[in-house]
Design an enzyme around this catalytic site. Structure first.
Site, mmCIF file in Angstrom:
data_model
loop_
_atom_site.group_PDB
_atom_site.id
_atom_site.type_symbol
_atom_site.label_atom_id
_atom_site.label_comp_id
_atom_site.label_asym_id
_atom_site.label_seq_id
_atom_site.Cartn_x
_atom_site.Cartn_y
_atom_site.Cartn_z
ATOM 1 C CG ASP A 38 35.965 41.410 51.471
ATOM 2 O OD1 ASP A 38 36.914 41.848 50.792
ATOM 3 O OD2 ASP A 38 34.772 41.637 51.199
ATOM 4 C CB SER A 82 33.918 42.395 47.545
ATOM 5 O OG SER A 82 35.084 42.569 48.306
ATOM 6 C CB THR A 159 30.938 39.573 50.820
ATOM 7 O OG1 THR A 159 32.155 40.074 50.262
ATOM 8 C CG2 THR A 159 31.042 38.081 51.035
ATOM 9 C CG PHE A 252 24.640 42.583 65.902
ATOM 10 C CD1 PHE A 252 23.814 42.268 66.979
ATOM 11 C CD2 PHE A 252 24.793 41.651 64.885
ATOM 12 C CE1 PHE A 252 23.165 41.039 67.049
ATOM 13 C CE2 PHE A 252 24.150 40.427 64.946
ATOM 14 C CZ PHE A 252 23.324 40.112 66.020
ATOM 15 C CG HIS A 305 40.717 48.787 51.245
ATOM 16 N ND1 HIS A 305 41.211 48.875 49.969
ATOM 17 C CD2 HIS A 305 39.635 47.973 51.171
ATOM 18 C CE1 HIS A 305 40.462 48.138 49.150
ATOM 19 N NE2 HIS A 305 39.513 47.578 49.854
ATOM 20 C CG ASP A 342 36.547 39.075 48.367
ATOM 21 O OD1 ASP A 342 37.634 39.029 48.990
ATOM 22 O OD2 ASP A 342 35.672 39.933 48.614
ATOM 23 C CG HIS A 343 39.695 41.075 46.622
ATOM 24 N ND1 HIS A 343 40.463 41.742 47.554
ATOM 25 C CD2 HIS A 343 38.410 41.396 46.900
ATOM 26 C CE1 HIS A 343 39.674 42.450 48.323
ATOM 27 N NE2 HIS A 343 38.417 42.253 47.973
HETATM 28 ZN ZN ZN Z 1 38.096 45.920 49.406
#
Ligand code: ZN
Length: 461
Positions: A38, A82, A159, A252, A305, A342-343
């Site tokens: 991701d 995502s 995702t 978890f 991020h 995804d990006h």
């Molecule tokens: Zn993100």
């Protein structure tokens, strides 16, 4: 240009050579493992390679010979999130940002921009707002294959959700969880007898608020997975015997799993992504009809991020280690492996540092190996972000006086977006690496939607 004429081969020899080419018929891959990093853009791949193996080294994903460049724009945005990008990989449909595996006309918010979801994670999608589109995981299940999703995020995060659920806004995670639970009225019946393996975090989406969860319907979804083995710790996962287990639910953490760096340093009882991947493969490969497995390195994105490059690189290496584990377990003559993202993000590699300079360090001069300086006379780090919540100060902090390789160091950013964690995705293309039968078309510059068709036809669906 002149035509080239071969003179040394008889017609029979040419025909024979043609015959010797490997068949690339549709449906030749019994199994597919789809790895999704991701936010793992090209710069993150390069930086992780240098971080772990040096400039001349190689990540495990880079051992896959066939590569492609993938366009990730969504139905309504230059830069995707995502949800629509993973949905495009899983369904072949470009949808709007925030939408999970629904038709292209599906809207994630109303005309005033209000998202169709409550703060508790309950979907408020109105009726008639688009229709579900089949995912490759659902198609594989319908064809009698076993299916699984493994992630380091909440199991209901965008995702993994895009593989097994359908909702107009990704934040409707309580609904997404219910769609995975065979014993719930909102179950996604396209999953037939259910996901055979679902591993990740996000227990809060499965538990009622009275039990510390997010569910407002009072339901304990963990009791609505009949026939499943249910585990909540890394230790418990180790004791699961794949030979005796056909259905496995592992949650978890109440939220996302910890970053790999913290999981290891603080000895947290959560499984590694590689261990989850191995357990999933061992359970799924018992099905003689084959399997489809999705594995996400989901927290690469979160660290980016936060402009915390170190945790992003550590999670990328953990993701790459899961790929290594899978490669050591499967038969590549009947198993297709796809690794992609995804990006992108806005991280970049600055300057002309000498070879061997730490990727988390400051830029050096090639010849003197001394710190290079910016216009303000201060050194600057190799990795920076185009935007984010860790802005440059005026005057800047001197990077030479802080440890830029420390776990908690946040890289400098160009555009100050204010809030911590606010760095945006990047709109650039991402890499795709693949191997195994049926992957011939995964080359050149392709749209993320095309990957769906290739995987689908490789599995003969
Ligand atoms: Zn993100």
């Amino acid at each position: 240009m002149k035509s080239i004429i071969f003179t040394g081969l008889s017609a029979a020899a040419v025909a024979c050579a043609c015959f010797a080419l490997p068949a690339q018929a549709a449906g030749e891959a019994k199994n597919v493992i789809f790895f999704l990093g991701d936010g793992m853009g090209p710069t993150t791949v390069t930086a992780s390679r240098i971080y772990k193996y040096g400039e001349t080294g190689k990540l495990n994903m880079e051992s896959l010979k066939r590569t492609a460049r993938v366009k990730t724009y969504s139905n309504d945005a230059q830069t995707t999130d995502s949800a629509p990008s993973m949905s495009a990989y899983m369904t072949g449909v470009k949808m709007n940002n925030e939408v999970i595996s629904m038709s292209a006309d599906t809207k994630a918010s109303d005309s005033t921009g209000k998202a169709y979801v409550t703060s508790a994670g309950d979907s408020t999608c109105p009726g008639g707002n688009g229709t579900p589109v089949a995912t490759v995981l659902e198609l594989a299940k319908a064809a009698g294959k076993s299916v699984g999703a493994v992630t380091t995020t909440r199991a209901t995060h965008a995702t993994p959700a895009a593989t097994y659920s359908h909702v107009c806004h990704r934040d409707g995670e309580n609904n997404i969880a219910a769609q995975a639970a065979p014993g719930n009225a909102a179950y996604n019946t396209a999953l037939k007898d259910g996901l055979d393996v679902l591993l990740g975090g996000g227990r809060r989406q499965f538990l009622p608020s009275a039990a510390g969860g997010k569910r407002t319907d009072g339901v304990d979804l963990t009791t609505q997975f009949p026939g499943y083995t249910y585990v909540t710790t890394g230790t418990a996962l180790k004791t699961v015997d794949p030979a005796a287990t056909n259905k496995l639910l592992g949650l978890f953490n109440m939220d996302h799993l910890n970053y790999e760096l913290d999981r290891v340093k603080s000895n947290i009882d959560e499984p590694s992504l590689a261990d989850m991947t191995e357990k999933a493969i061992r359970i799924l490969q018992k099905n003689g009809n084959g399997y489809f497995l999705m594995v996400e390195g989901g927290r690469i994105d979160h660290a980016l991020h936060g402009t915390n490059a170190k945790r992003a690189l550590e999670d990328t290496i953990a993701f790459d280690d899961a790929i290594k584990r899978a490669l050591s377990m499967v038969d590549l003559s009947n198993t297709m492996i796809v690794v992609t993202a995804d990006h992108d993000h806005t991280m970049t590699i600055n300057g002309y540092s000498h070879r061997g300079n730490p990727i988390l360090g400051t830029v050096t001069d090639i010849k003197t190996k001394q710190p290079a300086t910016a216009a303000d006379g201060l050194p600057y780090t190799t990795l920076v972000f185009g935007n984010g919540g860790s802005p440059r100060k005026t005057p800047r902090d001197n990077p030479a006086l802080v440890d830029t390789t420390a776990d908690g160091y946040l890289q400098e950013v160009g555009v100050n977006l204010g809030a911590p964690g606010s760095e945006t995705h990047g709109g650039g293309d991402v890499m795709l690496f693949s191997t195994g039968p049926g992957n011939a078309a995964l080359k050149g510059t392709i749209d993320n939607t095309k990957v769906f068709g290739v995987v689908k036809s490789a599995l003969g669906l």
